[in-house]
Scaffold this motif. Sequence first.
Motif, short mmCIF file in Angstrom:
data_model
loop_
_atom_site.label_atom_id
_atom_site.label_comp_id
_atom_site.label_asym_id
_atom_site.label_seq_id
_atom_site.Cartn_x
_atom_site.Cartn_y
_atom_site.Cartn_z
N GLN A 262 0.77 -1.11 0.10
CA GLN A 262 0.15 -0.05 0.04
C GLN A 262 0.96 1.24 -0.01
O GLN A 262 0.46 2.26 -0.52
CB GLN A 262 -1.03 -0.05 1.21
N ASN A 265 2.36 1.29 -3.83
CA ASN A 265 0.85 1.79 -4.75
C ASN A 265 0.56 3.26 -4.34
O ASN A 265 0.32 4.04 -5.20
CB ASN A 265 -0.33 0.84 -4.39
N VAL A 271 -1.47 6.23 -9.88
CA VAL A 271 -2.48 6.18 -9.07
C VAL A 271 -2.89 7.61 -8.58
O VAL A 271 -4.15 7.91 -8.69
CB VAL A 271 -2.27 5.41 -7.55
N HIS A 272 -1.94 8.49 -8.33
CA HIS A 272 -2.49 9.89 -7.97
C HIS A 272 -2.87 10.83 -9.17
O HIS A 272 -3.24 11.94 -8.78
CB HIS A 272 -1.28 10.44 -7.11
N LEU A 274 -5.23 9.81 -10.86
CA LEU A 274 -6.74 9.62 -11.20
C LEU A 274 -7.41 10.82 -10.62
O LEU A 274 -7.17 11.52 -9.57
CB LEU A 274 -7.12 8.26 -10.30
N TYR A 276 -10.08 10.67 -9.06
CA TYR A 276 -10.59 10.65 -7.75
C TYR A 276 -9.71 11.00 -6.74
O TYR A 276 -10.14 11.83 -5.76
CB TYR A 276 -10.71 8.97 -7.65
N TYR A 277 -8.54 10.90 -6.81
CA TYR A 277 -7.55 11.48 -5.74
C TYR A 277 -7.32 12.88 -6.00
O TYR A 277 -7.12 13.49 -4.94
CB TYR A 277 -6.11 10.48 -5.97
N ASN A 540 -12.17 -2.02 -10.74
CA ASN A 540 -12.36 -0.83 -10.84
C ASN A 540 -10.94 -0.16 -11.65
O ASN A 540 -9.82 -0.76 -11.55
CB ASN A 540 -12.74 -0.12 -9.59
N LEU A 542 -8.56 1.82 -10.37
CA LEU A 542 -7.61 1.95 -9.60
C LEU A 542 -6.93 0.68 -9.63
O LEU A 542 -5.81 0.57 -9.84
CB LEU A 542 -8.01 2.20 -7.91
N PHE A 574 -13.72 8.09 -10.91
CA PHE A 574 -12.20 7.59 -11.16
C PHE A 574 -11.94 8.59 -12.41
O PHE A 574 -10.66 7.90 -12.61
CB PHE A 574 -12.21 6.22 -11.02
#
Length: 631
Positions: A262, A265, A271-272, A274, A276-277, A540, A542, A574
Amino acid sequence: MFTHPTLNSEHAEPARIPWDRLGPVLITIAYGFMTWVSWRRWPDVIIDFGQQLYVPWVLSEGQVLYRDVVYFHGPLASYINTIVFSLFGPGMMHLALFNLVLVYGFSLFLFHWMKEISDAAFASLAGVTFVLAFAFAYYWGMGLLNFICPYVYDMTYGFMLGCVALHQCGRYLDSREPGRLIFVGLLLGLVFLTKAEIFAASTAATGLTLLLDLRGRKEPFRTTLLRILLFLSSILVFPLLFLFYFSFFMPLDDAAYHLTSQWINGLSLNVHSLFYYKFVSGVFFLESNLLKISVHLFVYSSLLVILIGLNLWLGKRGLNTPRVGLYCGLALAAGLILLYPQIPWRHLTRSFPVILAILCLVMAICLLRNPPSLSQRGRSLSIFMLAIFALMFTLKVFFNLNMSHLGFIFALPATLVILLGFLYHIPRWVEARQGSAWVFRCGAYALAGATVLIWTSISYNQYQIKTYPVGNGVDMTYDFPPEAVRFDGTPLDRARTLNQALDFMEKEIGPGQTLLSLPDSMMINYLLRRRFSTRDTIFNPLVWIIRGDSAIIDLLEKSPPDYVVYMNIDFTIFGSPVFGEDFAREIKNWIDARYTPIRQFGETPFRGSRLGVQILKRKDFKDNANVPTMR
């Protein structure tokens, strides 16, 4: 017993309120009320919470986390819930009841913790606020943003453990007992096994506080070094025990990777990136969020000045009495209620991170320049530690801290610190300079109390909409009835559609056959007690970024499921709304080429805004094929 410390002699002393005894009673009443209001309405019947049920179910059946089922958080919560399922059997209500007990215990713990650093009156409000506004929160969406059935138990378990670690660290500052320092480290090690952001906030708060505590203490360097080594080594105990456990089921480097994945990731730029974040942190729409923060800061500053000024003005006229304070408080509370439609209640916490940043900086400077005496050090540093924890906890949502989404937990420590200053420290400061603070104190409690009650009313109204049962027995929960509609007029008939699909699949899919539910609907697998054929259970955007099409397709080819279920879930938050079009296109193409639809309920999945469930069967399917074996 709570009494006003500097009551003017010319006024009759008001009746003393036994907050030490009354506080737990009020907390218990609030807890009972919210439990009754929210009963079996806590989770979302489709999104996220299915994972929190499916994972401990398969672990209780003999599977191993990470080896047999992919999970992107720490192992602690999953194995705690596995113990619950192993003792009482799988069941949503078993987990809910376990967490109801935890929430009640934590609310009483919070009362005693806050009483140690303030007084019993504030501690009572803090405990009631936790129960009414946070533990059973329901401000947005379909549910699961609460402590009973959260979107991920790692968050709530980690938070509660982190708070206990802070409390024990405060006790250590008073006693300097090595055993208590070891206990703090062990608790932080458990927090490491939950969520990364909680561990970061907890260790930053305790670490900085312990360093500040060294200032002004005359202790040999060797003793100080020994304490540091003792503290750091105790943090490693539980992570190493889990590493040792997982090493029996997978290579050691794989076990180490899963325990730290975690963090890996979480630091990923992909990831960042996205939406969403960016949305959650407030970086997206940054200008608008900064404007809202500025407006809230202005309003709060104005309220503070008005209350202090009114307290001074009435004090000069001899009217700063308990009775006048009560009248002023009632007037302010009534004003808030009358302005209910004009106030953005879910966004009142917007400016809290900025206030915390300023507060932590000022406190750090004061503590460095004028270290408190040894008798006052524990309380002073405990308040600083809580403020640092609250600030670090808001970093993920710094520019967008609100109650509507993740605020049910990210706004909690920040709210406690702000209320602690507003209801305890500022009144004492006013009292020391103006002689009496009845008007300020009553006004502050009225504003805080009215806000908490209005937050509670929002959750109450949301819970009352859920009246339609989904599932059976210990897994039965309530969702929206077919006649309910969204804010845009779209029908919320998903519960009826889901029930129809579950009834069909219960008859169609045998107990030993495997089911792949896509893209994020593990609740179906859990309610049917049908396993996934692969380690992967969530598809999903992510997870797609982390895993990729090819890796998932390779697993599907090695272990193809007997059935596939498509369920319409909108991933607009997302930045990739539609499964099979905006993301995971190759995965959907692979499935469509090998599976044929046999039944559909509701709209065609991925073609509309309403819920649609489509069941597909493998073209070369044979009964009793792919029956999973126990390891």
